[in-house]
Design a protein around this motif. Structure first.
Motif, mmCIF file in Angstrom:
data_model
loop_
_atom_site.group_PDB
_atom_site.id
_atom_site.type_symbol
_atom_site.label_atom_id
_atom_site.label_comp_id
_atom_site.label_asym_id
_atom_site.label_seq_id
_atom_site.Cartn_x
_atom_site.Cartn_y
_atom_site.Cartn_z
ATOM 1 N N UNK A 99 -20.487 44.049 30.460
ATOM 2 C CA UNK A 99 -19.126 43.602 30.787
ATOM 3 C C UNK A 99 -19.065 42.076 30.741
ATOM 4 N N UNK A 100 -20.066 41.414 31.328
ATOM 5 C CA UNK A 100 -20.061 39.948 31.324
ATOM 6 C C UNK A 100 -20.298 39.397 29.917
ATOM 7 N N UNK A 101 -21.160 40.075 29.147
ATOM 8 C CA UNK A 101 -21.350 39.645 27.753
ATOM 9 C C UNK A 101 -20.017 39.666 27.009
ATOM 10 N N UNK A 102 -19.269 40.732 27.239
ATOM 11 C CA UNK A 102 -17.982 40.877 26.562
ATOM 12 C C UNK A 102 -16.987 39.802 27.026
ATOM 13 N N UNK A 103 -16.883 39.657 28.334
ATOM 14 C CA UNK A 103 -15.888 38.749 28.899
ATOM 15 C C UNK A 103 -16.200 37.287 28.534
ATOM 16 N N UNK A 104 -17.486 36.981 28.430
ATOM 17 C CA UNK A 104 -17.875 35.603 28.125
ATOM 18 C C UNK A 104 -18.097 35.382 26.627
ATOM 19 N N UNK A 105 -17.869 36.446 25.832
ATOM 20 C CA UNK A 105 -18.099 36.349 24.388
ATOM 21 C C UNK A 105 -16.913 35.724 23.666
ATOM 22 N N UNK A 106 -17.127 35.420 22.388
ATOM 23 C CA UNK A 106 -16.096 34.699 21.630
ATOM 24 C C UNK A 106 -14.900 35.566 21.268
ATOM 25 N N UNK A 107 -15.111 36.880 21.284
ATOM 26 C CA UNK A 107 -14.005 37.755 20.863
ATOM 27 C C UNK A 107 -13.069 38.127 22.013
ATOM 28 N N UNK A 108 -13.422 37.690 23.250
ATOM 29 C CA UNK A 108 -12.613 38.073 24.411
ATOM 30 C C UNK A 108 -11.237 37.403 24.351
ATOM 31 N N UNK A 109 -10.213 38.245 24.397
ATOM 32 C CA UNK A 109 -8.844 37.719 24.300
ATOM 33 C C UNK A 109 -8.078 37.912 25.612
ATOM 34 N N UNK A 110 -8.795 38.372 26.637
ATOM 35 C CA UNK A 110 -8.115 38.696 27.889
ATOM 36 C C UNK A 110 -7.506 37.475 28.574
ATOM 37 N N UNK A 111 -6.470 37.734 29.346
ATOM 38 C CA UNK A 111 -5.894 36.714 30.214
ATOM 39 C C UNK A 111 -6.797 36.543 31.440
ATOM 40 N N UNK A 112 -6.501 35.534 32.248
ATOM 41 C CA UNK A 112 -7.297 35.317 33.464
ATOM 42 C C UNK A 112 -7.284 36.557 34.354
ATOM 43 N N UNK A 113 -6.133 37.227 34.431
ATOM 44 C CA UNK A 113 -6.057 38.414 35.289
ATOM 45 C C UNK A 113 -7.003 39.512 34.796
ATOM 46 N N UNK A 114 -7.148 39.635 33.480
ATOM 47 C CA UNK A 114 -8.076 40.638 32.933
ATOM 48 C C UNK A 114 -9.517 40.272 33.278
ATOM 49 N N UNK A 115 -9.788 38.973 33.213
ATOM 50 C CA UNK A 115 -11.146 38.508 33.499
ATOM 51 C C UNK A 115 -11.489 38.746 34.973
ATOM 52 N N UNK A 116 -10.544 38.425 35.854
ATOM 53 C CA UNK A 116 -10.757 38.666 37.292
ATOM 54 C C UNK A 116 -10.993 40.142 37.548
ATOM 55 N N UNK A 117 -10.124 40.982 36.980
ATOM 56 C CA UNK A 117 -10.230 42.419 37.230
ATOM 57 C C UNK A 117 -11.548 42.994 36.708
ATOM 58 N N UNK A 118 -11.917 42.576 35.497
ATOM 59 C CA UNK A 118 -13.164 43.086 34.910
ATOM 60 C C UNK A 118 -14.359 42.668 35.769
ATOM 61 N N UNK A 119 -14.325 41.426 36.249
ATOM 62 C CA UNK A 119 -15.427 40.909 37.082
ATOM 63 C C UNK A 119 -15.544 41.705 38.375
ATOM 64 N N UNK A 120 -14.416 41.873 39.058
ATOM 65 C CA UNK A 120 -14.452 42.596 40.340
ATOM 66 C C UNK A 120 -14.778 44.072 40.127
ATOM 67 N N UNK A 121 -14.130 44.679 39.146
ATOM 68 C CA UNK A 121 -14.345 46.114 38.926
ATOM 69 C C UNK A 121 -15.807 46.392 38.591
ATOM 70 N N UNK A 122 -16.392 45.528 37.784
ATOM 71 C CA UNK A 122 -17.782 45.744 37.398
ATOM 72 C C UNK A 122 -18.696 45.605 38.612
ATOM 73 N N UNK A 123 -18.395 44.602 39.404
ATOM 74 C CA UNK A 123 -19.184 44.398 40.641
ATOM 75 C C UNK A 123 -19.056 45.616 41.572
#
Lengths: 218, 218
Positions: B164-188
């Protein structure tokens, strides 16, 4: 027998205070490492966490030995059971400090969070240190006013935690994904650190007042 | 006395299984609510968490009563102390399921994570459900093979957590900040849920094998 028991209880208390004091050092170093991007200090925190873990295991063994040898009942029994729970929460506080230090290390030589959030995290870190100090003092003195103070500091941390998300999800946020991830995790770790302290403070409070249904409120 | 004690231990075990089964339902509903943006189901999870909390308090009281009345020593004492710790971890698993449901509710009617991560979270959720089911079965049967299986499933969750972090921090990630927050918390939350299960599995394993230094490894 009774005297031996009181002496053993004092040892339990001393060991809880000892662990709490290591947690104070750990969060002091972790928040400093986080705010100043001090990787050496971050590594110290990470290395030292195993000391907290070891002391927790030793304390838990001591508590179990006391249960076996002294067969306490009523309030005495609850004190020993509470010690087992308090040590588990202290151990988690150490883990949160370690996680904060790990964030500093991962991003080194970059800072963990962008400028617009540094003031907020400096304040969260300062409050976490104050909470840890008050917690060690509470465990040493059983002064229940400290338990109330810890809850008040925690309310302030919760407000800052919400403000981090307001900022990150607001229109002015210019952070990259990595900044968003770090701010999210760092805020969560700072907030959880304080939560564990509140949970311990409640246990000490209920032991002091004799009201035994603390977990429902925790 | 011995027979009464065995009967009380069985009640402790039954209650642990009962709580674990509620956790299974909770994570099933939470991950479904999360993946399908089902806000009604999310609210069910959030409302039902207090049931898990209440049962945990009742079980803890029962365990303390057993310590007071039966004064167990050696392995029997460790079983009762372990029950106190296992219930605390089950309660936290319920909290993690609740947090996952809360994310679904906050973002409703939007989905919590963007398309590119939905497969990963569907798989993390599926594994969390499998882990919870195996955990309930482990507590019921004491079949230690299940403890190993839980650890293996957890390894897989850890890999997905990293991805999940590889994806979120990768070059192809197009998510908004809200997507990044949600992915971070949900994964945790998904990862912590499994961690607690592993911690319980270790305790059951050590009780089964008689090796008493579990906390150092946890």
């Amino acid at each position: 027998m009774r005297e031996v028991f009181q002496q053993e209880l004092r040892e339990v208390q001393d060991r809880l205070v000892e662990i709490a004091e290591l947690v104070v050092i750990s969060i002091q170093n972790a928040t400093r490492a986080f705010n100043d991007s001090d990787v050496t200090l971050a590594e110290t925190v990470i290395a030292d966490d195993s000391k907290i873990d070891e002391l927790t295991v030793i304390l838990d063994e001591l508590s179990i030995q006391i249960l076996a040898r002294q067969q306490p009942v009523a309030r005495d029994l609850r004190i020993v059971v509470s010690a087992l729970r308090i040590s588990a929460s202290l151990e988690r506080m150490g883990d949160m400090a370690e996680h904060i230090a790990q964030l500093a290390r991962y991003r080194f030589p970059d800072k963990v969070v962008p400028k617009s959030l540094r003031g907020t995290f400096a304040e969260m870190g300062r409050l976490d240190v104050v909470i840890a100090q008050k917690l060690a003092e509470l465990l040493r003195t059983q002064d229940l006013e400290l338990a109330d103070e810890i809850r008040n500091e925690d309310d302030r941390i919760d407000e800052l935690h919400v403000s981090v998300f307001d900022k990150v999800l607001g229109e002015t946020w210019k952070g990259q994904a990595v900044d968003t991830v770090d701010a999210t995790l760092a805020s969560r770790y700072h907030e959880r650190f304080a939560d564990h302290a509140v949970s311990i403070a409640k246990k000490v409070h209920y032991l002091g007042t004799g009201d035994w249904a603390p977990e429902l409120a925790s």
